[in-house]
Scaffold this active site. Structure first.
Site, PDB file in Angstrom:
ATOM      1  N   GLU A 136      39.739  41.198  51.256  1.00 26.89           N
ATOM      2  CA  GLU A 136      38.145  41.564  51.970  1.00 26.89           C
ATOM      3  C   GLU A 136      37.197  40.984  52.502  1.00 26.89           C
ATOM      4  OE1 GLU A 136      37.168  44.054  48.857  1.00 26.89           O
ATOM      5  OE2 GLU A 136      36.909  46.254  50.401  1.00 26.89           O
ATOM      6  N   GLY A 162      39.025  41.529  47.202  1.00 26.32           N
ATOM      7  CA  GLY A 162      37.830  40.946  48.045  1.00 26.32           C
ATOM      8  C   GLY A 162      38.539  39.725  48.169  1.00 26.32           C
ATOM      9  N   GLU A 201      43.451  46.346  44.712  1.00 31.15           N
ATOM     10  CA  GLU A 201      42.688  47.287  43.262  1.00 31.15           C
ATOM     11  C   GLU A 201      43.690  48.601  42.568  1.00 31.15           C
ATOM     12  OE1 GLU A 201      42.314  45.977  46.600  1.00 31.15           O
ATOM     13  OE2 GLU A 201      40.241  45.410  46.376  1.00 31.15           O
ATOM     14  N   ALA A 219      37.824  40.681  43.195  1.00 40.55           N
ATOM     15  CA  ALA A 219      36.644  40.325  42.134  1.00 40.55           C
ATOM     16  C   ALA A 219      37.142  39.656  41.150  1.00 40.55           C
ATOM     17  CB  ALA A 219      35.932  42.130  42.359  1.00 40.55           C
TER      18      ALA A 219
END
Ligand code: NAD
Length: 699
Positions: free
Chosen positions: A107, A104, A127, A63
């Site tokens: 993901e 991310g 994370e 992210a």
């Protein structure tokens, strides 16, 4: 539609390429573009399948964490809503993982229906290292693809796995050959007949996991992750994945992610993430600044520090010559190094072959004439100015003109040491922390005359040695120890006035430090601190010193090395127990000093200790000895174990509010005198309602 997404058709396959250098981070624009292109492909009758990939060396590094603090524009979907668009897509969507897919990125790949991965790619959910849990389905999809045990290890540990392993674990479907994209396009077409395969619908790998397994996992990580929330929440979220429906798991994950993201601990860990990158930025030093080659090193002094420093060079594959006054001293030094490596071999952390390679890189001599072609010398002899000046003069004569001469002194004026040579521009400080082969920090000391080239070389050397190098200026104790000594002194005064060492230590430990100041003192040696205090008394006689430490020193209890200091260490144990003799000494000394002993609350102990650090940090900044507040935070994390989830003393100060700290420090000033005077910088920032993060040191 968007300049961070490229789109093209390869036959009936829509290829969506994320092109958001340098890391292909999932910025608002990337998320928006991905959603738009995916939807367009689903609506395009001439498109049968989709491939999502990254441009350059990254798939998606994660992210965009800078956007965590920003408001999402209305026309940008939430990342987890984008995942829904992809997962519920009516045509097969294949992730072509071309490189790093972290956070991310993984993901996103797991939200796609299939995954083809390039050799050399890395996937992971790091994370937890930023104090959060994956927030876009990672905790729910990874267990479905790789099983609960693997998902726990990857999500709680945060470390990545390589492409080959990702395939073995079930995270990716296939390892691509040379042409990832061609294979992904072909694979997508092969899947058209099967249709989409949403990861959320896969349950075969969830199995029935014994609830005890999660309980044991929590216990296993408890000590290592003390004070943090994210690791436990990672476990909880994976447990939800294993026991509850997919949608419920996503909702749980989302709630926890938002709560942690908005909490102070994650903010602190994100601050540290950026702070570690900032340290490399030095005014006046650019990529164009010349850097000297370091292929041959020498270390003067084969004692506690010298041995560890030499190991760092050998570990990095750099030949190093160890120098001491006698063959006996060298034999002893080399023996310690060998013992250290042998310990790693017996614990399975190093192979015998690697140990032999490293030992072969370490040579030894008693003569400076062997150092003529050395690229850098690190001096680590006794802390004695005259001795160091003499040695630097001799090194100056013996080494080639380009050799950089660095001192590992903890407190001496390196400008003065440099003046003893004909090359002050090549003299600097390389302040390692003990044990030098373990501790990650180097305070790299810039002398007044040091050239940019010398500093650039030193900073690069830190990296080569696997250390975090932070540039500091010449000053009493540089940055870290200067702050430590003030906090240690205030801790001793609290003991004079009524607190007990173990009470102080408990508060500091509970705050998140690995140990409190008295335990640290027992580890480093009460005799060492005693002699530092004697030196300081000589230099700054006006500084008030607590005398309790002197009384303890006089009993011959020097700490762990004598099985007793502030604490007693039964049978060589490293866990001390409170010692009644010490309590007697303390109570007696307080009475002699005329103190009516009073209780200290935990809050007061913490404030006195940490605010003393902060006030001294502010002075360091004001004097220009550190380039920025966040550099001090890095020093305190890597050098002294300041808990990462509190972000270092200066970040912590901003959270508390400088006005509150200024008021308290003003009180300490009244109590203790001028050495606790509030820093002018603290005063002015507090007055303006600002924080240390707002302070930019002019270059
Ligand atoms: P030490 O006493 O363990 O080792 C000093 C070594 O220097 C000895 O082996 C000694 O024989 C050798 N030596 C003395 N004179 C010499 C000479 N003329 N030529 C070559 N070798 C000589 O000391 P240490 O704890 O390793 O500290 C060394 C330096 O590192 C000091 O400046 C100290 O302030 C600094 N330092 C120490 C620590 C620590 O925790 N010990 C941490 C950071 C920096």
């Amino acid at each position: 539609m968007s300049d961070v997404i490229e789109f093209r058709k390869v036959g009936a396959v829509g290829v969506i390429t994320i092109n958001n250098p340098p890391a292909n981070a999932l910025s608002f624009a990337v998320v928006k573009g991905l959603a738009e292109h995916t939807t367009a492909c689903m609506n395009d009758e001439l498109c049968d399948a989709v491939v999502v990939t990254g441009a350059g060396k990254m798939f998606v590094a994660g992210a965009d964490i800078r956007e965590f603090n920003m408001t999402r524009p209305d026309d940008v979907p939430e990342f987890h809503d984008l995942m829904k668009v992809i997962e519920e897509g009516s045509k097969p969507i294949v992730a072509a993982v071309n490189g790093i897919a972290f956070g991310g990125g993984l993901e996103l790949a797991m939200g796609c229906h299939y995954r083809i991965i390039a050799p050399g790619a890395l996937v992971g959910q790091p994370e937890v290292k930023l104090g959060i849990i994956p927030g876009a389905g990672g905790t729910q999809r990874l267990p479905r693809l790789a099983g609960v045990e693997t998902a726990l290890d990857m999500i709680v540990g945060g470390d990545p796995v390589r492409a080959e392993e990702a395939v073995e674990l079930g995270i990716a479907d296939e390892l691509a050959g040379e042409d990832l994209l061609a294979r992904a396009v072909a694979y997508a077409l092969e899947r058209v007949a099967d249709g989409p395969r949403p990861t959320g619908g896969i349950t075969s790998r969830l199995g029935a996991v014994d609830p005890q397994y999660f309980e044991e996992y929590r216990l296993k990580i408890a000590a290592r992750t003390r004070g943090q929330e994210a690791p436990l929440e990672c476990i909880n979220a994976v447990e939800v994945a294993a026991t509850k429906p997919f949608e419920e798991g996503l909702a749980h994950e989302r709630d926890v992610f938002v709560r942690l993201r908005d909490g102070d601990k994650s903010k602190a860990m994100r601050h540290m993430f950026f702070a570690e990158r900032e340290v490399a930025k030095i005014p006046g030093i650019t990529k164009q600044t010349p850097v000297q080659k370091i292929e041959k090193a020498a270390v003067i002094g084969s004692g506690t520090m010298g041995g560890g420093i030499a190991m760092n060079f050998a570990n990095a594959g750099i030949a190093v010559n160890l120098v001491d006054v006698s063959d006996e001293a060298l034999t002893e030094g080399l023996q310690k190094i060998r013992g250290n490596y042998a310990g790693s071999v017996s614990r399975g952390r190093l192979t015998q072959e690697k140990m032999d390679e490293r030992m072969a890189l370490i040579s030894s001599t008693t003569s400076y004439s062997d150092l003529a072609d050395t690229d850098i010398v690190i001096e680590a002899v006794f802390e004695d100015m005259d001795l160091k000046k003499k040695i630097f003069g001799e090194l100056d004569a013996a080494c080639k003109p380009e050799t950089i001469l660095a001192s590992n002194t903890s407190s001496l004026d390196i400008n003065e040491i440099g003046a003893a040579t004909s090359r002050p521009d090549k003299v600097c400080g390389a302040h390692f922390f003990s044990p030098a082969n373990v501790m990650k920090l180097m305070e790299n000391v810039r002398t007044a005359a040091a050239s940019d080239e010398t500093i650039a070389t030193l900073m690069k050397l830190s990296k080569t040695l696997g250390k975090t190098g932070v540039l500091v200026g010449v000053g009493d104790g540089f940055v870290g120890n200067r702050m430590l000594h003030v906090a240690a002194r205030i801790a001793e005064f609290m003991v004079e006035e009524g607190a007990l060492p173990w009470e102080v230590d408990q508060v500091i430990y509970d705050f998140g430090f690995p140990m409190g100041p008295f335990s640290m003192n027992d580890l480093a040696g009460i005799d060492v601190r005693y002699s530092i205090r004697q030196e300081q008394l000589k230099l700054y006689g006006d500084r008030r010193q607590s005398v309790i430490l002197d009384r303890v020193y006089e009993t011959g209890r020097y700490g762990q090395k004598t099985n007793g200091g502030w604490y007693t260490y039964e049978g060589g144990s490293r866990n001390g127990t409170p010692e009644p003799i010490i309590e007697d000494i303390i109570v007696k000394t307080s009475a002699e000093l005329g103190f009516q002993r009073r209780p200290f609350s935990n809050e007061e102990i913490l404030e006195r200790y940490v605010y003393a650090l902060i006030n001294t940090g502010a002075k360091v900044l004001e004097e220009g000895l550190a380039l920025r507040a966040s550099d001090i935070d890095v020093i305190w994390h890597y050098g002294y174990g300041f808990p990462r989830y509190r972000g270092g003393p200066m970040f912590y100060a901003d959270l508390v509010g400088l006005d509150k700290i200024y008021d308290k420090v003003s009180q300490f000033h009244e109590d203790y005198g001028d050495w606790m005077k509030p820093s002018n910088l603290l005063k002015s920032l507090a007055g303006e309602g600002k924080g240390f993060a707002d302070y930019v040191v002019s270059s």
